[in-house]
Design a protein around this motif. Structure first.
Motif, mmCIF file in Angstrom:
data_model
loop_
_atom_site.group_PDB
_atom_site.id
_atom_site.type_symbol
_atom_site.label_atom_id
_atom_site.label_comp_id
_atom_site.label_asym_id
_atom_site.label_seq_id
_atom_site.Cartn_x
_atom_site.Cartn_y
_atom_site.Cartn_z
ATOM 1 N N UNK A 74 148.604 12.637 -94.039
ATOM 2 C CA UNK A 74 148.223 13.917 -94.619
ATOM 3 C C UNK A 74 146.948 14.458 -93.993
ATOM 4 N N UNK A 75 146.100 13.573 -93.506
ATOM 5 C CA UNK A 75 144.857 14.029 -92.885
ATOM 6 C C UNK A 75 143.639 13.497 -93.602
ATOM 7 N N UNK A 76 142.676 12.983 -92.845
ATOM 8 C CA UNK A 76 141.460 12.384 -93.393
ATOM 9 C C UNK A 76 140.289 12.823 -92.525
ATOM 10 N N UNK A 77 139.132 13.062 -93.149
ATOM 11 C CA UNK A 77 137.925 13.417 -92.416
ATOM 12 C C UNK A 77 137.012 12.221 -92.184
ATOM 13 N N UNK A 78 136.819 11.396 -93.225
ATOM 14 C CA UNK A 78 135.929 10.226 -93.133
ATOM 15 C C UNK A 78 136.704 9.006 -93.616
ATOM 16 N N UNK B 210 137.516 15.097 -97.099
ATOM 17 C CA UNK B 210 138.526 14.088 -97.429
ATOM 18 C C UNK B 210 138.029 12.714 -96.960
ATOM 19 N N UNK B 211 137.832 11.832 -97.923
ATOM 20 C CA UNK B 211 137.327 10.473 -97.645
ATOM 21 C C UNK B 211 138.391 9.473 -98.099
ATOM 22 N N UNK B 212 138.671 8.476 -97.258
ATOM 23 C CA UNK B 212 139.703 7.472 -97.556
ATOM 24 C C UNK B 212 139.128 6.073 -97.367
ATOM 25 N N UNK C 214 140.670 11.196 -88.213
ATOM 26 C CA UNK C 214 139.325 10.900 -88.740
ATOM 27 C C UNK C 214 138.240 11.317 -87.758
ATOM 28 N N UNK C 215 137.163 11.923 -88.309
ATOM 29 C CA UNK C 215 136.043 12.354 -87.490
ATOM 30 C C UNK C 215 134.809 11.473 -87.651
ATOM 31 N N UNK C 216 134.824 10.602 -88.663
ATOM 32 C CA UNK C 216 133.698 9.691 -88.904
ATOM 33 C C UNK C 216 134.258 8.375 -89.437
ATOM 34 N N UNK C 217 133.599 7.291 -89.079
ATOM 35 C CA UNK C 217 134.060 5.952 -89.462
ATOM 36 C C UNK C 217 132.876 5.150 -89.969
ATOM 37 N N UNK C 218 133.058 4.528 -91.120
ATOM 38 C CA UNK C 218 132.053 3.640 -91.720
ATOM 39 C C UNK C 218 132.689 2.268 -91.871
ATOM 40 N N UNK C 219 132.084 1.252 -91.276
ATOM 41 C CA UNK C 219 132.597 -0.119 -91.330
ATOM 42 C C UNK C 219 131.693 -0.935 -92.259
ATOM 43 N N UNK D 51 132.524 10.660 -101.688
ATOM 44 C CA UNK D 51 133.348 11.669 -102.371
ATOM 45 C C UNK D 51 132.491 12.536 -103.281
ATOM 46 N N UNK D 52 131.527 11.908 -103.936
ATOM 47 C CA UNK D 52 130.641 12.685 -104.815
ATOM 48 C C UNK D 52 129.755 13.631 -104.000
ATOM 49 N N UNK D 53 129.234 13.149 -102.895
ATOM 50 C CA UNK D 53 128.345 13.991 -102.092
ATOM 51 C C UNK D 53 129.093 15.108 -101.360
ATOM 52 N N UNK D 54 130.343 14.851 -100.965
ATOM 53 C CA UNK D 54 131.101 15.862 -100.228
ATOM 54 C C UNK D 54 132.069 16.657 -101.069
ATOM 55 N N UNK D 55 131.864 16.669 -102.381
ATOM 56 C CA UNK D 55 132.787 17.373 -103.264
ATOM 57 C C UNK D 55 132.732 18.882 -103.047
ATOM 58 N N UNK D 56 131.550 19.424 -102.799
ATOM 59 C CA UNK D 56 131.418 20.879 -102.642
ATOM 60 C C UNK D 56 132.127 21.349 -101.374
ATOM 61 N N UNK D 57 132.007 20.615 -100.296
ATOM 62 C CA UNK D 57 132.651 20.999 -99.042
ATOM 63 C C UNK D 57 134.097 20.524 -98.960
ATOM 64 N N UNK D 58 134.538 19.768 -99.975
ATOM 65 C CA UNK D 58 135.924 19.275 -100.023
ATOM 66 C C UNK D 58 136.239 18.391 -98.800
#
Length: 649
Positions: A102-106, A83-85, A54-59, A74-81
């Motif tokens: 598998x890998x997560x970005x946010x 990965x939000x979990x 993960x490169x960003x964390x929201x608590x 997920x809606x805002x980052x759909x174009x850049x694909x």
């Protein structure tokens, strides 16, 4: 105001009213800071900068807010694909762990589950570039601040930290000073909106009685132009009760509170967003950050705890420039609390007007049609309802959530295999062998069973133990005693006989009396020692000569003694007076006068907790006896036959 500062990498403290777009205020900078394959293709990054950590964390403080922020990102980052979990409690661990592999970005998560996975080394926080604390004041109120500090200590020292909240108490400011580097405090307000709440939300505060509140709410929900409505309660039990009452009144309602499982909570929110349910009854878990389009009415069924909770509740309507109506019902007991909230927010409702479901000003303020009652007409029941939304199987992990899932608990009980072991049954036994049902029924009914031959050594039938009652119903026993045969012996045999029958005392037994036979004029009367806690019959005395003195029997404590019959050996013998005893209902044990050849009498041992039948009496005056058992009749007949045989010889 936030986007230019946040995109430059500076720490930000954002404070704004509810419904003003704080989620995208920190969401867009996060999506821009993460490195994705699209950046490598565009030449903005190198392949070495790509990572599955993960490169960003929201608590966030609540599960509902976690799912909503995840969907927005997920809606805002759909174009850049991107990965939000979402990681939060109440769900199974395995899907979340698989997604992390598998890998997560946010990552958007609640403090408890984030700490749990980080402690198991399933979550790697060493690559986090940006941290966002959303609704930090709520995390402070829920006691999550120590967990948040533990999470912050796991992150790299060089990072961007952003803190967003509608209210900013002192503890949150202290947290920002400790963990943020030269933050920029941005407070967004409109020039024409100086109040604490949004200006396009119409406020109505009524003093209402607790027993009339359900009727008032049912009529407010039938106001003209009413869309989706949210009803806030202070306790979980009240929320469940109001949702059930509204459902009975015909409204499509759902509930969200802490006693429900996570699947049921998400089912209610999905049904509310999809329009299958138009009334959502919830506690303060849904007061933070929930954004649903079309919410026109917010009803505070119970007064909130403080002014911050009031602001977040009311902020569920009038979002993104739309208008809304907020109704607060204040009970008489909540007037002092409401006055503090009113003073803190600068409202003009210090003394709410007393209002009932039939008050004309309620119809005028809410635009309720005349003649509206507390039940929704059938023609207007067009919503599909909560049951139309399927419950998602989240693999819940137990705890408070599992207790609220009543349907699944019922299914588990139905799938339980039936019991194969037969239940234990108590059987009455006698000496290790079961008692026949016929014997028990016969003895209970009081009938006389056929007597077994004397030669057999089989155990005697056991009479069921009677309750100690103080009724005297001796008519059947008197008839049985009167029918017993009496055998008279010669005067000579009476003089020769001098047997004394002794009986061993036992505790807690019901025993017949010990008779004494006087054979000669010089014979002295035999005294019987009193026994404790026994019910004993009278001792009959046999007088052999006219000069014989009557035997006196000492009274015993707590016993009822029957009369002592007198056996006359000669016509001149006088009858013996017998003193009655208390609390005994048993016939006397008579003594059979034997011939000189058979001078010694046999000794009879009583059984414990048994009622023993009386032995027949020789030369007794015919007096009524009580409860003569079958053995007594047989013994009397045998004695009569022996006497007749002796006289013939």
């Amino acid at each position: 105001m936030t986007l230019p500062v946040a995109l430059s990498g500076t720490d930000v403290i954002g404070q704004a009213k509810t419904g003003t777009g704080k989620t995208l205020g920190f969401g867009l900078p996060l999506l821009e800071r993460v490195t994705v394959p699209a950046d490598v293709e565009a030449g903005r990054a190198t392949p070495g900068q790509l990572t599955d950590a993960p490169q960003a964390l929201v608590v966030v403080p609540t599960r509902e807010l976690c799912t909503q922020v995840t969907n927005d990102l997920l809606t805002a980052g759909k174009v850049r694909n991107v990965r939000v979990l979402a990681i939060y409690g109440g769900r199974a661990y395995e899907p979340q762990v698989e997604a992390l592999k598998k890998g997560v970005d946010v990552i958007v998560g609640t403090p408890g589950r984030l700490l749990d996975l980080a402690g198991q080394r399933k979550l790697d926080l060493s690559k986090v570039k940006a941290l966002v604390l959303d609704e930090a004041d709520e995390m402070l109120d829920l006691g999550f601040l120590p967990d948040v500090e533990k999470i912050i200590n796991m992150l790299p020292a060089k990072r961007q930290t952003m803190l967003f909240s509608a209210t900013m108490p002192g503890a949150v400011i202290g947290l920002a000073r400790r963990y943020m580097s030269q933050p920029t405090h941005i407070r967004a307000t409109s020039p024409d909106d100086e109040g604490a709440t949004v200006a396009n939300i119409a406020q109505h505060v009524y003093r209402a009685h607790s027993m009339d509140k359900p009727e008032m709410v049912a009529r407010i929900l039938q106001a003209n132009g009413r869309g989706l409505a949210m009803i806030f309660c202070r306790t979980k039990r009240t929320a469940a009760d109001i949702a059930e009452q509204l459902e009975r009144r015909g409204f499509a309602s759902g509930a969200v509170h802490g006693d429900l499982g996570q699947g049921a909570r998400e089912q209610a929110l999905r049904a509310f967003r999809n329009g299958k349910v138009d009334v959502l009854v919830c506690t303060d878990v849904a007061a933070r950050g929930i954004d649903v389009d079309g919410v026109t009415h917010v009803i505070n069924y119970q007064s909130p705890e403080d002014e911050k909770t009031f602001l977040h509740r009311v902020g569920r309507t009038g979002r993104a420039g739309k208008k809304g109506i907020a109704v607060t019902l204040v009970d008489w007991d909540d007037i002092p609390r409401w006055q503090l909230i009113n003073k803190a927010l600068g409202l003009d409702f210090n003394d709410p007007v007393e209002t009932y479901s039939t008050s004309p000003h309620l119809y005028a303020d809410m635009d309720i049609p005349e003649g509206t009652k507390g039940v929704l007409p059938r023609a207007e029941r067009t919503r599909a309802g909560l049951d139309a939304e399927a419950v998602e199987d989240l693999g819940e992990t137990g705890g408070r959530g599992s207790r609220g899932r009543r349907p699944e608990r019922t299914e588990r009980s139905e799938e339980r295999p039936e019991r194969t072991r037969t239940p234990r049954q108590r059987r009455r036994t006698r000496g290790g062998s079961a008692v026949a049902a016929e014997e028990v029924a016969t003895a209970t009914a009081g009938t006389v069973a056929p007597e077994a031959p004397a030669s057999e050594e089989a155990p005697q039938p056991r009479t069921p133990r009677r309750r100690r009652t103080r009724t005297r119903a001796g008519a059947p026993a008197a008839e049985a005693v009167a029918a017993a045969p009496v055998v008279e012996a010669a005067p000579e045999t009476a003089e020769a006989a001098e047997p004394v029958i002794e009986t061993k005392p036992r505790r807690r037994t019901r025993k017949a009396a010990e008779p004494v036979v006087e054979a000669a004029p010089e014979a002295e009367a035999t005294e019987t020692k009193p026994r404790r806690r026994t019910r004993k019959a009278a001792e009959p005395i046999v007088e052999a000569a006219p000069e014989a003195e009557a035997t006196e029997t000492k009274p015993r404590r707590r016993t009822r003694k029957a009369a002592e019959p007198v056996v006359d050996a000669t016509p001149e013998a006088e009858a013996t007076e017998t003193k009655p005893r208390r609390r005994t209902r048993k016939a006397a044990e008579p003594v059979v006068e034997a011939t000189p050849e058979t001078a010694e009498a046999t000794e009879t041992k009583p059984r414990r907790r048994t009622r023993k039948a009386a032995e027949p009496i020789v030369e007794v005056a015919e007096r009524p006896r009580r409860r003569l058992a079958p053995k007594a009749a047989a013994a009397a007949a045998a004695a009569a036959a022996a006497a007749a045989a002796q006289s013939e010889s």
